[in-house]
Design a protein around this motif. Sequence first.
Motif, PDB file in Angstrom:
ATOM      1  N   GLU A   1       0.847  -1.194   0.000  1.00  0.00           N
ATOM      2  CA  GLU A   1       0.000   0.000   0.000  1.00  0.00           C
ATOM      3  C   GLU A   1       0.882   1.243   0.000  1.00  0.00           C
ATOM      4  N   TRP A   2       0.417   2.247  -0.709  1.00  0.00           N
ATOM      5  CA  TRP A   2       1.054   3.553  -0.669  1.00  0.00           C
ATOM      6  C   TRP A   2       0.000   4.527  -0.194  1.00  0.00           C
ATOM      7  N   ARG A   3       0.129   4.976   1.045  1.00  0.00           N
ATOM      8  CA  ARG A   3      -0.855   5.859   1.677  1.00  0.00           C
ATOM      9  C   ARG A   3      -0.410   7.314   1.526  1.00  0.00           C
ATOM     10  N   ILE A   4      -1.279   8.120   0.915  1.00  0.00           N
ATOM     11  CA  ILE A   4      -0.950   9.508   0.580  1.00  0.00           C
ATOM     12  C   ILE A   4      -1.971  10.440   1.241  1.00  0.00           C
ATOM     13  N   PRO A   5      -1.551  11.275   2.192  1.00  0.00           N
ATOM     14  CA  PRO A   5      -2.489  12.242   2.775  1.00  0.00           C
ATOM     15  C   PRO A   5      -2.790  13.354   1.774  1.00  0.00           C
ATOM     16  N   ILE A   6      -4.055  13.727   1.676  1.00  0.00           N
ATOM     17  CA  ILE A   6      -4.449  14.792   0.750  1.00  0.00           C
ATOM     18  C   ILE A   6      -4.653  16.104   1.496  1.00  0.00           C
ATOM     19  N   LYS A   7      -5.449  16.062   2.570  1.00  0.00           N
ATOM     20  CA  LYS A   7      -5.792  17.300   3.271  1.00  0.00           C
ATOM     21  C   LYS A   7      -6.158  16.997   4.714  1.00  0.00           C
ATOM     22  N   ASP A   8      -5.671  17.818   5.616  1.00  0.00           N
ATOM     23  CA  ASP A   8      -6.091  17.758   7.013  1.00  0.00           C
ATOM     24  C   ASP A   8      -7.191  18.804   7.178  1.00  0.00           C
ATOM     25  N   VAL A   9      -8.443  18.370   7.025  1.00  0.00           N
ATOM     26  CA  VAL A   9      -9.587  19.278   7.013  1.00  0.00           C
ATOM     27  C   VAL A   9      -9.817  19.871   8.397  1.00  0.00           C
ATOM     28  N   ASP A  10      -9.946  19.035   9.400  1.00  0.00           N
ATOM     29  CA  ASP A  10     -10.129  19.418  10.806  1.00  0.00           C
ATOM     30  C   ASP A  10     -11.247  20.450  10.988  1.00  0.00           C
ATOM     31  N   ARG A  11     -12.458  20.068  10.561  1.00  0.00           N
ATOM     32  CA  ARG A  11     -13.649  20.910  10.743  1.00  0.00           C
ATOM     33  C   ARG A  11     -14.665  20.129  11.561  1.00  0.00           C
ATOM     34  N   HIS A  12     -15.137  20.759  12.653  1.00  0.00           N
ATOM     35  CA  HIS A  12     -16.063  20.086  13.564  1.00  0.00           C
ATOM     36  C   HIS A  12     -17.110  21.075  14.042  1.00  0.00           C
ATOM     37  N   ALA A  13     -18.277  20.539  14.377  1.00  0.00           N
ATOM     38  CA  ALA A  13     -19.357  21.329  14.961  1.00  0.00           C
ATOM     39  C   ALA A  13     -19.724  20.714  16.305  1.00  0.00           C
TER      40      ALA A  13
END
Length: 189
Positions: A133-145
Motif C-alpha cells: 500500500e502507498w498511503r498519501i495524505p491529501i488534506k487535514d480538514v479538521d472541521r467540527h461542529a
Amino acid sequence: RVDVGTTSVQDERVLGLVAGLDTRRTQWLSEGPSQGLQVRLFAETSHGLHAAYSGDVYRVDSRLHIPLWSTVLSVRWNEAWGEPDAEPFQLGGTDTDPGFVLPILNQRDFPLRGYSSGEPTLRGHRARLGVVEWRIPIKDVDRHAMVPPVGMNRVSVNLFYDVGDAWPRNGEPDWHQSYGIELMSEVRV
C-alpha cells in the motif's frame, strides 16, 4: 455444535500463544502507522477442547511501514498453516484489515480486496497474503461542529496491490491479485 432455532452456531474454542515484535510509530497526518515493523507469531490449538474443529494452526503476520516524505509505503506478509482437522482459512471480502492493538486468536478470514468472501477457490488449510500500500495524505480538514456533534478530520488516498491464495494442504497455490485506489476520510459523529 449448538443449534438455536434454525440457525446453527459452531462452538469455537481455541487455546493460543502469541509472540511478537512491534517498533511501529505514527506521525502527524498518517493513516495508521507510518514507520517501523510489526511481526506476530501465532500458535493455536483446539485439541481436547470439545470444539467444532480440533487441529493446530500456525501463523506469521508481518507488517513493514516505510516513511517516504509525507507518504507511507506499507508492506504486509501473512502466512498461515493449519492441520486437516483445523478450521480452514478464507480469503476475500471488501474490508481493509484493521490493525488491532491486541492480536486476534482464531482468525481464519483475511481480506483480499476485489474478491467476495466465501469463494471456494479462496478456502484451504494453507494461506498466503501479500499486500503493498502507498498511503498519501491529501488534506487535514479538521472541521467540527458542537451541535450536532459532527466533523471531518482528514482525507487521504490509498493505492494498493493485493496478492494471495488459500489452498488444500497438499495442493499448489493459484494466485489471485487485485489492485485499486481507496479514498479514506475520518468522519466523526
